[in-house]
Write a protein that holds these residues in place. Sequence first.
Motif, PDB file in Angstrom:
ATOM      1  N   PHE A  61       3.642   3.674  -6.781  1.00 19.89           N
ATOM      2  CA  PHE A  61       2.734   2.812  -6.037  1.00 19.89           C
ATOM      3  C   PHE A  61       2.819   1.365  -6.513  1.00 19.89           C
ATOM      4  O   PHE A  61       3.403   1.049  -7.547  1.00 19.89           O
ATOM      5  CB  PHE A  61       1.303   3.329  -6.186  1.00 19.89           C
ATOM      6  CG  PHE A  61       1.177   4.788  -5.839  1.00 19.89           C
ATOM      7  CD1 PHE A  61       1.330   5.215  -4.542  1.00 19.89           C
ATOM      8  CD2 PHE A  61       0.926   5.730  -6.825  1.00 19.89           C
ATOM      9  CE1 PHE A  61       1.225   6.564  -4.206  1.00 19.89           C
ATOM     10  CE2 PHE A  61       0.814   7.080  -6.515  1.00 19.89           C
ATOM     11  CZ  PHE A  61       0.969   7.498  -5.205  1.00 19.89           C
ATOM     12  N   ASN A  62       2.195   0.487  -5.748  1.00 21.20           N
ATOM     13  CA  ASN A  62       2.112  -0.913  -6.177  1.00 21.20           C
ATOM     14  C   ASN A  62       0.915  -1.068  -7.133  1.00 21.20           C
ATOM     15  O   ASN A  62       0.316  -0.084  -7.580  1.00 21.20           O
ATOM     16  CB  ASN A  62       2.009  -1.846  -4.966  1.00 21.20           C
ATOM     17  CG  ASN A  62       0.636  -1.833  -4.311  1.00 21.20           C
ATOM     18  OD1 ASN A  62      -0.142  -0.891  -4.446  1.00 21.20           O
ATOM     19  ND2 ASN A  62       0.327  -2.903  -3.594  1.00 21.20           N
ATOM     20  N   HIS A  63       0.549  -2.290  -7.443  1.00 20.83           N
ATOM     21  CA  HIS A  63      -0.524  -2.537  -8.402  1.00 20.83           C
ATOM     22  C   HIS A  63      -1.844  -1.889  -7.976  1.00 20.83           C
ATOM     23  O   HIS A  63      -2.583  -1.347  -8.800  1.00 20.83           O
ATOM     24  CB  HIS A  63      -0.737  -4.049  -8.566  1.00 20.83           C
ATOM     25  CG  HIS A  63      -1.928  -4.399  -9.414  1.00 20.83           C
ATOM     26  ND1 HIS A  63      -1.859  -4.476 -10.787  1.00 20.83           N
ATOM     27  CD2 HIS A  63      -3.220  -4.666  -9.084  1.00 20.83           C
ATOM     28  CE1 HIS A  63      -3.044  -4.787 -11.264  1.00 20.83           C
ATOM     29  NE2 HIS A  63      -3.891  -4.907 -10.256  1.00 20.83           N
ATOM     30  N   ASP A  64      -2.141  -1.937  -6.678  1.00 21.10           N
ATOM     31  CA  ASP A  64      -3.380  -1.350  -6.170  1.00 21.10           C
ATOM     32  C   ASP A  64      -3.260   0.138  -5.900  1.00 21.10           C
ATOM     33  O   ASP A  64      -4.117   0.725  -5.226  1.00 21.10           O
ATOM     34  CB  ASP A  64      -3.810  -2.072  -4.888  1.00 21.10           C
ATOM     35  CG  ASP A  64      -4.635  -3.319  -5.195  1.00 21.10           C
ATOM     36  OD1 ASP A  64      -4.981  -3.516  -6.374  1.00 21.10           O
ATOM     37  OD2 ASP A  64      -4.939  -4.074  -4.252  1.00 21.10           O
ATOM     38  N   LEU A  65      -2.188   0.762  -6.420  1.00 16.62           N
ATOM     39  CA  LEU A  65      -1.949   2.192  -6.263  1.00 16.62           C
ATOM     40  C   LEU A  65      -1.857   2.596  -4.802  1.00 16.62           C
ATOM     41  O   LEU A  65      -2.338   3.647  -4.378  1.00 16.62           O
ATOM     42  CB  LEU A  65      -3.038   3.008  -6.980  1.00 16.62           C
ATOM     43  CG  LEU A  65      -3.299   2.623  -8.438  1.00 16.62           C
ATOM     44  CD1 LEU A  65      -4.290   3.580  -9.070  1.00 16.62           C
ATOM     45  CD2 LEU A  65      -2.006   2.585  -9.236  1.00 16.62           C
ATOM     46  N   PHE A  66      -1.210   1.739  -4.020  1.00 15.03           N
ATOM     47  CA  PHE A  66      -1.067   1.970  -2.583  1.00 15.03           C
ATOM     48  C   PHE A  66       0.369   2.377  -2.294  1.00 15.03           C
ATOM     49  O   PHE A  66       1.320   1.837  -2.865  1.00 15.03           O
ATOM     50  CB  PHE A  66      -1.406   0.691  -1.805  1.00 15.03           C
ATOM     51  CG  PHE A  66      -1.823   0.939  -0.388  1.00 15.03           C
ATOM     52  CD1 PHE A  66      -3.153   1.149  -0.084  1.00 15.03           C
ATOM     53  CD2 PHE A  66      -0.893   0.994   0.632  1.00 15.03           C
ATOM     54  CE1 PHE A  66      -3.545   1.395   1.229  1.00 15.03           C
ATOM     55  CE2 PHE A  66      -1.271   1.242   1.935  1.00 15.03           C
ATOM     56  CZ  PHE A  66      -2.609   1.441   2.234  1.00 15.03           C
ATOM     57  N   ASP A  67       0.523   3.333  -1.391  1.00 14.64           N
ATOM     58  CA  ASP A  67       1.847   3.744  -0.944  1.00 14.64           C
ATOM     59  C   ASP A  67       2.326   2.757   0.130  1.00 14.64           C
ATOM     60  O   ASP A  67       1.889   2.823   1.279  1.00 14.64           O
ATOM     61  CB  ASP A  67       1.806   5.169  -0.383  1.00 14.64           C
ATOM     62  CG  ASP A  67       3.187   5.720  -0.089  1.00 14.64           C
ATOM     63  OD1 ASP A  67       4.078   4.928   0.296  1.00 14.64           O
ATOM     64  OD2 ASP A  67       3.386   6.933  -0.241  1.00 14.64           O
TER      65      ASP A  67
ATOM     66  N   HIS B 238       9.238   2.477  -3.115  1.00 13.24           N
ATOM     67  CA  HIS B 238       8.523   3.221  -4.149  1.00 13.24           C
ATOM     68  C   HIS B 238       9.195   2.909  -5.478  1.00 13.24           C
ATOM     69  O   HIS B 238      10.410   3.065  -5.641  1.00 13.24           O
ATOM     70  CB  HIS B 238       8.555   4.718  -3.861  1.00 13.24           C
ATOM     71  CG  HIS B 238       7.880   5.083  -2.572  1.00 13.24           C
ATOM     72  ND1 HIS B 238       8.438   5.910  -1.618  1.00 13.24           N
ATOM     73  CD2 HIS B 238       6.675   4.696  -2.066  1.00 13.24           C
ATOM     74  CE1 HIS B 238       7.615   6.029  -0.594  1.00 13.24           C
ATOM     75  NE2 HIS B 238       6.534   5.304  -0.840  1.00 13.24           N
ATOM     76  N   GLY B 239       8.387   2.480  -6.446  1.00 14.92           N
ATOM     77  CA  GLY B 239       8.948   1.923  -7.665  1.00 14.92           C
ATOM     78  C   GLY B 239       9.751   2.893  -8.496  1.00 14.92           C
ATOM     79  O   GLY B 239      10.625   2.483  -9.267  1.00 14.92           O
TER      80      GLY B 239
ATOM     81  N   ASP C 264       6.359  -4.452  -8.915  1.00 13.37           N
ATOM     82  CA  ASP C 264       5.327  -4.022  -9.871  1.00 13.37           C
ATOM     83  C   ASP C 264       5.518  -2.550 -10.233  1.00 13.37           C
ATOM     84  O   ASP C 264       5.482  -2.165 -11.406  1.00 13.37           O
ATOM     85  CB  ASP C 264       3.932  -4.225  -9.290  1.00 13.37           C
ATOM     86  CG  ASP C 264       3.529  -5.696  -9.197  1.00 13.37           C
ATOM     87  OD1 ASP C 264       4.280  -6.554  -9.699  1.00 13.37           O
ATOM     88  OD2 ASP C 264       2.459  -5.981  -8.617  1.00 13.37           O
ATOM     89  N   GLY C 265       5.707  -1.704  -9.227  1.00 11.32           N
ATOM     90  CA  GLY C 265       5.903  -0.282  -9.484  1.00 11.32           C
ATOM     91  C   GLY C 265       7.205  -0.001 -10.206  1.00 11.32           C
ATOM     92  O   GLY C 265       7.262   0.872 -11.085  1.00 11.32           O
TER      93      GLY C 265
ATOM     94  N   GLN D 169      -1.516  -4.752   1.987  1.00 11.74           N
ATOM     95  CA  GLN D 169      -0.976  -5.152   0.697  1.00 11.74           C
ATOM     96  C   GLN D 169      -0.071  -6.378   0.831  1.00 11.74           C
ATOM     97  O   GLN D 169       0.606  -6.549   1.852  1.00 11.74           O
ATOM     98  CB  GLN D 169      -0.185  -3.996   0.091  1.00 11.74           C
ATOM     99  CG  GLN D 169      -0.995  -2.728  -0.076  1.00 11.74           C
ATOM    100  CD  GLN D 169      -2.194  -2.926  -0.993  1.00 11.74           C
ATOM    101  OE1 GLN D 169      -2.046  -3.340  -2.137  1.00 11.74           O
ATOM    102  NE2 GLN D 169      -3.377  -2.626  -0.483  1.00 11.74           N
ATOM    103  N   PRO D 170      -0.032  -7.231  -0.201  1.00 10.78           N
ATOM    104  CA  PRO D 170       0.779  -8.455  -0.085  1.00 10.78           C
ATOM    105  C   PRO D 170       2.263  -8.169   0.091  1.00 10.78           C
ATOM    106  O   PRO D 170       2.965  -8.923   0.779  1.00 10.78           O
ATOM    107  CB  PRO D 170       0.499  -9.201  -1.394  1.00 10.78           C
ATOM    108  CG  PRO D 170      -0.025  -8.169  -2.341  1.00 10.78           C
ATOM    109  CD  PRO D 170      -0.746  -7.176  -1.495  1.00 10.78           C
ATOM    110  N   GLU D 171       2.742  -7.064  -0.515  1.00  8.07           N
ATOM    111  CA  GLU D 171       4.163  -6.749  -0.370  1.00  8.07           C
ATOM    112  C   GLU D 171       4.522  -6.463   1.087  1.00  8.07           C
ATOM    113  O   GLU D 171       5.514  -6.978   1.610  1.00  8.07           O
ATOM    114  CB  GLU D 171       4.524  -5.535  -1.235  1.00  8.07           C
ATOM    115  CG  GLU D 171       4.368  -5.752  -2.729  1.00  8.07           C
ATOM    116  CD  GLU D 171       2.999  -5.398  -3.271  1.00  8.07           C
ATOM    117  OE1 GLU D 171       2.854  -5.275  -4.499  1.00  8.07           O
ATOM    118  OE2 GLU D 171       2.056  -5.255  -2.447  1.00  8.07           O
ATOM    119  N   THR D 172       3.697  -5.638   1.738  1.00 10.33           N
ATOM    120  CA  THR D 172       3.977  -5.282   3.127  1.00 10.33           C
ATOM    121  C   THR D 172       3.716  -6.441   4.065  1.00 10.33           C
ATOM    122  O   THR D 172       4.485  -6.689   4.995  1.00 10.33           O
ATOM    123  CB  THR D 172       3.105  -4.096   3.554  1.00 10.33           C
ATOM    124  OG1 THR D 172       2.956  -3.202   2.478  1.00 10.33           O
ATOM    125  CG2 THR D 172       3.720  -3.381   4.732  1.00 10.33           C
TER     126      THR D 172
END
Length: 583
Positions: free
Chosen positions: A227-233, A149-150, A192-193, A243-246
């Motif tokens: 959240f990341n760019h797509d506002l995803f937890d 979490h950013g 990003d976050g 998500q690309p990070e996960t």
Amino acid sequence: MSRRVFAALFAGLALSTAGPAAAQTLARAPVASPTLLAGASHDPSVPTTQQVLGWATGEQISRPAELRRYFEALAAHAPDRVRLFDYGQTHEGRPLWGAVVASPANLARLEAIKAGSRALSDPRATSAAEAERLIADLPAIVWLAHSVHGDEISPADAAAATAHHLLASRDPAVQAWLQRTIVVIVPSQNPDGRDRFINSFRAGLGVETNPDPLSAERAQPWPGGRFNHDLFDLNRDWFIQSQPETRSHAALVLDWRPHVLVDAHEMGTDESFFFPPEAEPLNPLLPASTLAMRERIGRNTAQRFDEIGQPYFVRQVFDAFYPGYGDGWPAYLGAVSMTYEQGSARGLVARRSDGSLLTYREGVRNTFVALLSTIETAAANREQLLRDRWAFARDGVEGGRGAYILGPNPADPTAVEKLAGLLVRSGIEVGRADRPFNACGRQWPAGSYVVSRSQPLRRMVEVLLTRDIPVPADFMARQAARRDRGLSDELYDVTAWSLPLMFNVPAEACGAAPQVATTAVGPELVRPAAVANPEARYGWLIHPGAAGQKLTIALLRQGVAARAMLAPFTHESGAWPAASRRS
């Protein structure tokens, strides 16, 4: 007010704000001691954050790019002990990266160590004698992942402190750790976050830090940094991998198969520090050996925290039930995976509700000490960790009978493909039936999927495909009693996630494996939709569902017009449901 006094005040204001150097000066966290670890002796030739970034670790909240610059300096200083790697990219184009810190001998054979860890995770391909050789030879792989979490900020800077200490410490015990472990460090899982948080924090920062909870420096504009760019937890995404990070991180963990994994977080400012053992409920599919090693690591961390006078708590708030967290999903790969939670300053210094101050540097220090304790315990228990991994894989192969059958849903035939692909992305072996077959007292069409329960990751199979993972009855009774007294429940988060139900896919758990030839499938999620009658003169009807959505999006991107049908209808080719598209 006299003209003279006014002029003096104005001059003071001008001096405090004039000049580019003053404008670029940032407030810093209070520093109680020059090192995070009292009494530590370090090799002065190893670069520090002060030398590379201009501040001591914990004085500033480092951006992802600044952390990367520091780790690059470490790698340049000790290329035989540090290796950086990229493993993906965020939506906003920031690199996802990590670093390996190891002894020269272990870093030189890194690929062999990874291959050995994978071999120890599959008893079908590795003999017992070969397993004994690997157990005697391999270091334990310790995976340290930070700040998913950013706005949970201190773990990422603790990653830098950990890398520096492993390289610079003059303590022979620390160097002995690196003979028995290799340490993989992912400083920022959500760059990003993190950058979004730091942007708002620095924009609100004054000449001096303001600890007030309502200060501008910790007032995050929507959507904040969590959240990341797509506002995803991202901490709920480990088996869905949307998500690309996960997705990139999960593939990396599958490739390495670490033995210990830490997911380092922050929590509310008034809190102290959490590490396992976790609160109830515990997922019944977690191996007893995993829970025992979590407790062993926790006891060592408790001792280290007692030595520095740092409060902590265990067996409260954070349960171990949902398998989609950063400490949940890896457990079903056989890793001893754990969440650490540090009370957050959400800036450089924060005032708690009791009036005491929590500094950013203190938060960095606490996570740093917990990470060192983890490495220390893993080194001391290297052989046990490797034996537990071998036992986990053997139990998977020998302890399961039968198979799960996943069939197509006529309303969305490709949903089962997406589910099968996600299972493969979690390391599960999945086969596609080459012909129709009978299982569980019914017939299944060709193209159905068979997931054997006799495979190394049997526990991953069961935790994702079982219709209902039972919460212990005594825990449920306690929650009912709490509800009767007007109290909230003690469950932290998600309690239901059955993937066949989520994808609306027919599924059965069969006691015997079906007698049908299967073809192993890969991680592809949905095949392109087949086009019938490509010579059509008027247009095409697109059936709703995963493949239809994929085709519709591709057509829209090419400028092809499409219309959604709002009600069911019939056509010469048959009945069509609402949400069908016409192009």
